[in-house]
Design a protein around this motif. Sequence first.
Motif, PDB file in Angstrom:
ATOM      1  N   ILE A 157     -65.398 -12.274  60.647  1.00  0.00           N
ATOM      2  CA  ILE A 157     -65.488 -11.588  59.347  1.00  0.00           C
ATOM      3  C   ILE A 157     -66.800 -10.815  59.243  1.00  0.00           C
ATOM      4  O   ILE A 157     -66.849  -9.707  58.699  1.00  0.00           O
ATOM      5  CB  ILE A 157     -65.358 -12.608  58.194  1.00  0.00           C
ATOM      6  CG1 ILE A 157     -63.966 -13.246  58.190  1.00  0.00           C
ATOM      7  CG2 ILE A 157     -65.627 -11.961  56.838  1.00  0.00           C
ATOM      8  CD1 ILE A 157     -63.884 -14.539  57.402  1.00  0.00           C
ATOM      9  N   ASN A 158     -67.860 -11.401  59.789  1.00  0.00           N
ATOM     10  CA  ASN A 158     -69.167 -10.748  59.767  1.00  0.00           C
ATOM     11  C   ASN A 158     -69.141  -9.394  60.478  1.00  0.00           C
ATOM     12  O   ASN A 158     -69.909  -8.495  60.139  1.00  0.00           O
ATOM     13  CB  ASN A 158     -70.197 -11.669  60.433  1.00  0.00           C
ATOM     14  CG  ASN A 158     -71.611 -11.236  60.154  1.00  0.00           C
ATOM     15  OD1 ASN A 158     -71.872 -10.484  59.225  1.00  0.00           O
ATOM     16  ND2 ASN A 158     -72.539 -11.698  60.956  1.00  0.00           N
ATOM     17  N   PRO A 163     -64.429   0.471  55.053  1.00  0.00           N
ATOM     18  CA  PRO A 163     -63.851  -0.456  54.062  1.00  0.00           C
ATOM     19  C   PRO A 163     -62.922  -1.469  54.717  1.00  0.00           C
ATOM     20  O   PRO A 163     -62.343  -1.193  55.775  1.00  0.00           O
ATOM     21  CB  PRO A 163     -63.087   0.489  53.131  1.00  0.00           C
ATOM     22  CG  PRO A 163     -62.728   1.663  53.982  1.00  0.00           C
ATOM     23  CD  PRO A 163     -63.843   1.831  54.957  1.00  0.00           C
ATOM     24  N   LEU A 164     -62.789  -2.627  54.089  1.00  0.00           N
ATOM     25  CA  LEU A 164     -61.960  -3.696  54.651  1.00  0.00           C
ATOM     26  C   LEU A 164     -60.496  -3.292  54.675  1.00  0.00           C
ATOM     27  O   LEU A 164     -59.993  -2.679  53.732  1.00  0.00           O
ATOM     28  CB  LEU A 164     -62.111  -4.972  53.822  1.00  0.00           C
ATOM     29  CG  LEU A 164     -63.472  -5.674  53.886  1.00  0.00           C
ATOM     30  CD1 LEU A 164     -63.529  -6.779  52.850  1.00  0.00           C
ATOM     31  CD2 LEU A 164     -63.731  -6.234  55.275  1.00  0.00           C
ATOM     32  N   VAL A 169     -58.075  -8.438  53.624  1.00  0.00           N
ATOM     33  CA  VAL A 169     -58.079  -8.888  52.226  1.00  0.00           C
ATOM     34  C   VAL A 169     -56.960  -9.907  51.994  1.00  0.00           C
ATOM     35  O   VAL A 169     -57.149 -10.904  51.296  1.00  0.00           O
ATOM     36  CB  VAL A 169     -57.933  -7.690  51.275  1.00  0.00           C
ATOM     37  CG1 VAL A 169     -57.860  -8.155  49.823  1.00  0.00           C
ATOM     38  CG2 VAL A 169     -59.091  -6.714  51.446  1.00  0.00           C
ATOM     39  N   CYS A 170     -55.796  -9.664  52.599  1.00  0.00           N
ATOM     40  CA  CYS A 170     -54.682 -10.626  52.511  1.00  0.00           C
ATOM     41  C   CYS A 170     -55.052 -11.958  53.129  1.00  0.00           C
ATOM     42  O   CYS A 170     -54.655 -13.015  52.631  1.00  0.00           O
ATOM     43  CB  CYS A 170     -53.440 -10.060  53.206  1.00  0.00           C
ATOM     44  SG  CYS A 170     -52.607  -8.777  52.272  1.00  0.00           S
ATOM     45  N   GLN A 198     -69.116 -14.158  53.246  1.00  0.00           N
ATOM     46  CA  GLN A 198     -69.137 -12.942  54.062  1.00  0.00           C
ATOM     47  C   GLN A 198     -68.227 -11.866  53.466  1.00  0.00           C
ATOM     48  O   GLN A 198     -68.567 -10.678  53.474  1.00  0.00           O
ATOM     49  CB  GLN A 198     -68.704 -13.260  55.496  1.00  0.00           C
ATOM     50  CG  GLN A 198     -69.693 -14.082  56.288  1.00  0.00           C
ATOM     51  CD  GLN A 198     -71.055 -13.401  56.382  1.00  0.00           C
ATOM     52  OE1 GLN A 198     -71.163 -12.251  56.761  1.00  0.00           O
ATOM     53  NE2 GLN A 198     -72.096 -14.129  56.011  1.00  0.00           N
ATOM     54  N   PHE A 199     -67.076 -12.280  52.966  1.00  0.00           N
ATOM     55  CA  PHE A 199     -66.161 -11.311  52.337  1.00  0.00           C
ATOM     56  C   PHE A 199     -66.795 -10.674  51.107  1.00  0.00           C
ATOM     57  O   PHE A 199     -66.697  -9.466  50.893  1.00  0.00           O
ATOM     58  CB  PHE A 199     -64.842 -11.991  51.960  1.00  0.00           C
ATOM     59  CG  PHE A 199     -63.773 -11.862  53.002  1.00  0.00           C
ATOM     60  CD1 PHE A 199     -63.142 -10.650  53.236  1.00  0.00           C
ATOM     61  CD2 PHE A 199     -63.388 -12.953  53.765  1.00  0.00           C
ATOM     62  CE1 PHE A 199     -62.160 -10.518  54.192  1.00  0.00           C
ATOM     63  CE2 PHE A 199     -62.405 -12.829  54.734  1.00  0.00           C
ATOM     64  CZ  PHE A 199     -61.785 -11.617  54.949  1.00  0.00           C
ATOM     65  N   ILE A 200     -67.452 -11.502  50.279  1.00  0.00           N
ATOM     66  CA  ILE A 200     -68.061 -10.974  49.043  1.00  0.00           C
ATOM     67  C   ILE A 200     -69.229 -10.048  49.375  1.00  0.00           C
ATOM     68  O   ILE A 200     -69.441  -9.029  48.698  1.00  0.00           O
ATOM     69  CB  ILE A 200     -68.496 -12.126  48.127  1.00  0.00           C
ATOM     70  CG1 ILE A 200     -67.277 -12.932  47.682  1.00  0.00           C
ATOM     71  CG2 ILE A 200     -69.249 -11.612  46.899  1.00  0.00           C
ATOM     72  CD1 ILE A 200     -67.600 -14.208  46.957  1.00  0.00           C
TER      73      ILE A 200
END
Length: 391
Positions: A157-158, A163-164, A169-170, A198-200
């Motif tokens: 994830i890092n 953009p993701l 995101v799913c 990491q996502f945030i």
Amino acid sequence: QQYLTEVSEYMDEVKQHNEEIMRHIMDMVSTNIFRPLPPPVFNDFDPDEDEPNYDPAWPHMQLVYAIFHKSVVTVDAKLIRKCINKKFLLRLINLFNSEDPRERECLKMILHRIYGRCMPVRFFVRNAINNVLFLVIHENRRHNGIAELLDILGSIINGFALPLKSEHVCFLQQVLVPLHKTPTLSQFHLQLNYCVTQFILKDPTLAGCVLSGILKYWPVTSCQKELLFLEELEGVLALADPTLIEKVVVCLTHTYMNHCFKRVSNAISSHHFQVAEKALFLWNNDTIASFTSNHKDRILPIIFPALQQNYSTHWNSTVSSLTLNIIRIFKEMDKELYEGVSKEFKTQRTAQGRKMEKTSRKNCDGLKKKKNNKKTKTKQKHHKTTQRNTL
């Protein structure tokens, strides 16, 4: 063991290997590490209390894993892709269920190296890990290697580009957030929290999704899990932008805000002093403090009963003093509002007391009537029996 040592020394000396040697090494590795795992020793394994089940054959297995790791690190990536197929990777991921933490640590390093060096298999590896996590979430299966798999996912994830992608995101919404409901959360919460963080950090707008998930799966009976949730809630709010939190919580309707602070209110009034302390320490967070001051007219009525209960009846002195500090903060914010909420709380309390008195009186009157009816019936029966006897 001697032969394995010689192979390991050969791997250190010779850096370039042809396809034939590499295939022989992979065959040797497959023969040694892929085996049926023994049944679990503990049905409800707790790493804090129970000793892990160490594999007695580890001295032999350690050499095999060392050779495997060296080959994955030193050999050309194209050659690795030729010798490692999808079936091999699936069997490798299945070994993460081993009860020996030393084996899981070796597997984590090796799989991470394979993921980093072999780009064509990345999507397949992520899906295979997701399938393992789905079994834990939806079928409540016990798995020993969730922490190690989440460690790998954290580093993956890092490295996500912005953009993701919708797929990523799913993954957050369908895998990482539902993992919070598992009974064994405490065994891998640190790694799970890192993945969510990491996502945030990548996309702060995802804080709303994480917050709604935390509230949805909030524990009711487990104080240990509630402590973990409060810690994560504080971390998410600290990472997110204050203006974003405003938009997230306010735009998600009045009911959502009530739900959020009712959870906090229940934690404040918890008899478990660590849960109550953790909830009260939330106001040390600048984001929460500023948000509370902006929406004090909606938040204070929700948490006021819990603050009042703690201050008057909580058994722990530290919790009582922390509660008094929070009360002072609200008084300094808006004294008139605090007094109005306090007055309303007292009137509601007296009204509830009157209702309870009325219901108790009704119940008492009903019991008295039943007793009187029974007495009259017994007297009538006794009178009839005496009349029969006289006749």
